[in-house]
Design a protein around this motif. Structure first.
Motif, short mmCIF file in Angstrom:
data_model
loop_
_atom_site.label_atom_id
_atom_site.label_comp_id
_atom_site.label_asym_id
_atom_site.label_seq_id
_atom_site.Cartn_x
_atom_site.Cartn_y
_atom_site.Cartn_z
N GLU A 374 15.39 -17.68 -15.30
CA GLU A 374 16.79 -17.01 -15.70
C GLU A 374 16.95 -15.47 -15.28
N LEU A 375 15.92 -14.73 -15.47
CA LEU A 375 16.08 -13.35 -14.93
C LEU A 375 16.35 -13.17 -13.40
N ASP A 376 15.62 -14.27 -12.74
CA ASP A 376 15.97 -14.24 -11.20
C ASP A 376 17.50 -14.41 -10.83
N VAL A 377 18.06 -15.63 -11.73
CA VAL A 377 19.53 -15.84 -11.36
C VAL A 377 20.46 -14.76 -11.94
N LEU A 378 20.20 -14.01 -13.03
CA LEU A 378 20.71 -12.82 -13.73
C LEU A 378 20.86 -11.77 -12.71
N ARG A 388 26.46 -20.95 -5.28
CA ARG A 388 26.21 -21.53 -3.89
C ARG A 388 25.09 -20.61 -3.07
N ALA A 389 25.62 -19.31 -3.46
CA ALA A 389 24.73 -18.26 -2.51
C ALA A 389 23.40 -18.10 -3.50
N ILE A 390 23.68 -18.47 -4.83
CA ILE A 390 22.29 -18.30 -5.50
C ILE A 390 21.22 -19.21 -5.48
N ALA A 391 21.99 -20.36 -5.18
CA ALA A 391 21.23 -21.71 -4.67
C ALA A 391 20.53 -21.52 -3.59
N GLU A 392 21.08 -20.90 -2.65
CA GLU A 392 20.47 -20.71 -1.21
C GLU A 392 19.30 -19.78 -1.51
N ARG A 393 19.28 -18.47 -2.03
CA ARG A 393 18.49 -17.45 -2.23
C ARG A 393 17.42 -17.81 -2.88
N LEU A 394 17.64 -18.81 -4.01
CA LEU A 394 16.48 -18.97 -4.67
C LEU A 394 15.90 -20.53 -4.50
N ARG A 395 16.44 -20.94 -3.26
CA ARG A 395 16.00 -22.60 -2.96
C ARG A 395 15.89 -23.24 -4.24
N HIS A 399 23.47 -27.49 -9.27
CA HIS A 399 23.27 -27.91 -10.20
C HIS A 399 22.21 -26.97 -11.26
N THR A 400 21.37 -26.70 -10.65
CA THR A 400 20.17 -26.03 -11.56
C THR A 400 20.47 -24.72 -11.81
N VAL A 401 21.51 -24.10 -10.95
CA VAL A 401 21.96 -22.70 -11.08
C VAL A 401 22.89 -22.72 -12.25
N LYS A 402 24.02 -23.80 -12.07
CA LYS A 402 24.78 -23.88 -13.16
C LYS A 402 24.26 -24.00 -14.66
N PHE A 403 23.02 -24.76 -14.62
CA PHE A 403 22.32 -24.91 -15.80
C PHE A 403 21.54 -23.60 -16.17
N HIS A 404 21.16 -22.49 -15.37
CA HIS A 404 20.84 -21.52 -15.83
C HIS A 404 21.70 -20.34 -16.12
N VAL A 405 22.47 -20.44 -15.60
CA VAL A 405 23.86 -19.76 -15.97
C VAL A 405 24.18 -19.98 -17.46
N ALA A 406 24.49 -21.21 -17.79
CA ALA A 406 24.80 -21.47 -19.09
C ALA A 406 23.95 -21.12 -20.32
N LYS A 407 22.61 -21.36 -19.84
CA LYS A 407 21.42 -20.70 -20.78
C LYS A 407 21.47 -19.22 -20.54
#
Length: 437
Positions: A374-378, A388-395, A399-407
């Motif tokens: 979650e810190l990586d996403v933040l 989309r850019a976050i998903a590409e950078r964190l591989r 959908h997983t990015v959206k889940f982490h953002v919501a959390k």
């Protein structure tokens, strides 16, 4: 003919179970509970609430982050003017920057300032009247639960409303400076005897139109641009200040970053702060009178962006004069500083230092509950990246990015990505912003 989903609601056990779930839901879960209950009845992408009772935020939301984060309070307030209490309305309305189908219901139980619920359905067909009526009744029930929980609700994070207040102050200051820059330019235009009346009028109209566009974007909550190199960010600054010299009696000189430093990536909030503080400083210098030349230079080195602004004025500028434009406050908000060096008869030099890396994050801070991912996403949110850019950078998947953002939003007790990013910066995170050459 009533659909099968509605027929299920004819079962008293189904209706009572939904009512019980709503009346037992914690404050932060009322919208998600209601959304889950309405999934088969009115399939939807998201739900958004506008309330006049919450001391923390006027809008709450649940669902597709791409939509909920784009819906503004102004859009919801405009929608509310077309919806009567107790009378559902299905129509197309401007939400999240586009005209979309929406089912809106309003409720105002005793002791409440009223609350509006907007469902963003997956289709364009209006729900049948009996379905709309059921949505209204469920919203009335949900509103009662929300109102009952307000008095005992303890804000999860006191920094969020403070950051919202600071953001309003920033926008107000930017509006003031933009307005001042326009008036200064118009005065210069009127005093310019080299232009004939027709040219002066056309130029004034063009200037007014461009200024209105800028003021409107600021008033609607200007969004920070994405990643910029130091050279690109400095180019936006020269455009911002160019009008001050085009038709006035002051000459502006610009000295931008060169070499590898010009290609360094500047965090969006730092680039924006550097531009607005530079414009505010130039305006303050012009207020002295007797200024014919202002030189603005940027230096990117030693982990900081340093703006040096020098004039040839009387050298009477005092440090407290910059407070008129809240320049020191804007720099301090990102751990920066402003220094004024004025010498009578020799002019003034203002140096603005803004760090490109934030201080080390303290323990026991508002981010302490976030896990490493979650810190990586933040960190990506702070840098202004979309899903989309976050998903590409964190591989990882979107959908997983959206889940982490919501959390992240839930744990921080905020309602938008922007608030989360602002809170992170205020807490000194990330310790080092990703800079590439």
């Amino acid at each position: 003919m009533k659909n099968m989903a509605f027929r299920d609601w004819g079962d008293p056990q189904r209706a009572l179970s939904v009512a019980a779930a709503l009346m037992q839901a914690p404050l932060k879960q009322v919208l998600s509970t209601l959304s889950d209950a309405l999934t088969d009845l009115v399939p939807h992408h998201a739900v958004v609430m506008l309330t006049g009772d919450c001391p923390k935020s006027a809008t709450w939301s649940h669902g597709d982050a791409e939509l909920t984060e784009a819906v503004t309070t102004a859009e919801m307030a405009q929608l509310a003017t077309h919806v009567d209490i107790g009378r559902p309305r299905f129509d197309r309305a401007p939400l999240a920057g586009a005209l979309r189908p929406v089912l809106a219901v309003a409720s105002a139980p005793p002791g409440s300032a009223g609350a509006l619920l907007a469902l963003l359905p997956t289709g364009d067909t209006a729900p049948e009247p009996h379905v709309q009526s059921l949505v209204q009744q469920l919203w009335d029930l949900a509103t009662l639960r929300i109102i009952a929980l307000w008095p005992s609700a303890v804000p999860v994070n006191q920094a969020a409303p403070w950051m919202a207040s600071s953001e309003r102050a920033r926008i107000t200051a930017d509006l003031t400076d933009s307005h001042a820059a326009t008036l200064t330019t118009l005065l210069g235009l009127l005093r310019n005897r080299s232009l004939d009346d027709g040219t002066a009028r056309r130029t004034a109209v063009d200037l007014a139109v461009s200024s209105l566009i800028e003021l409107r974007s600021l008033g609607e909550g200007e969004r920070l641009p994405g990643e910029e190199t130091a050279q690109e960010a400095f180019g936006r600054l020269t455009d911002m200040l160019g009008l001050l010299s085009r038709y006035g009696n002051v000459e502006l000189e610009f000295c931008g970053p060169t070499g590898e430093a010009a290609q360094r990536v500047i965090p969006p909030v730092i680039a924006q702060t550097a531009r607005t503080t530079a414009r505010g400083t130039a305006l303050t210098m012009l207020e002295q009178g007797g200024v014919s030349r202002i030189r603005v230079s940027w230096h990117v080195e030693d982990g900081e962006l340093r703006t040096i602004i020098r004039d040839d004025g009387p050298g009477s500028l005092a440090g407290d004069a910059l407070a008129v434009h809240r320049l020191a406050d804007r720099a301090a908000a990102v751990s920066g500083a402003v220094h004024v060096d004025a010498v009578a008869g020799w002019g003034t030099i203002v140096t603005i230092r803004l760090p490109l890396t934030a201080p080390e994050r303290q323990r026991n801070d508002p981010l302490g509950d976030l896990n490493p991912r979650e810190l990586d996403v933040l960190e990506q949110l702070v840098q202004g990246h979309r899903n989309r850019a976050i998903a590409e950078r964190l591989r990882i998947s979107e959908h997983t990015v959206k889940f982490h953002v919501a959390k992240i939003l839930k744990k921080l007790g905020v309602n938008s990505r922007g608030e989360a990013a602002a809170l992170a910066l205020a807490a000194g995170f990330p310790a080092s912003l990703a800079l590439t050459s």
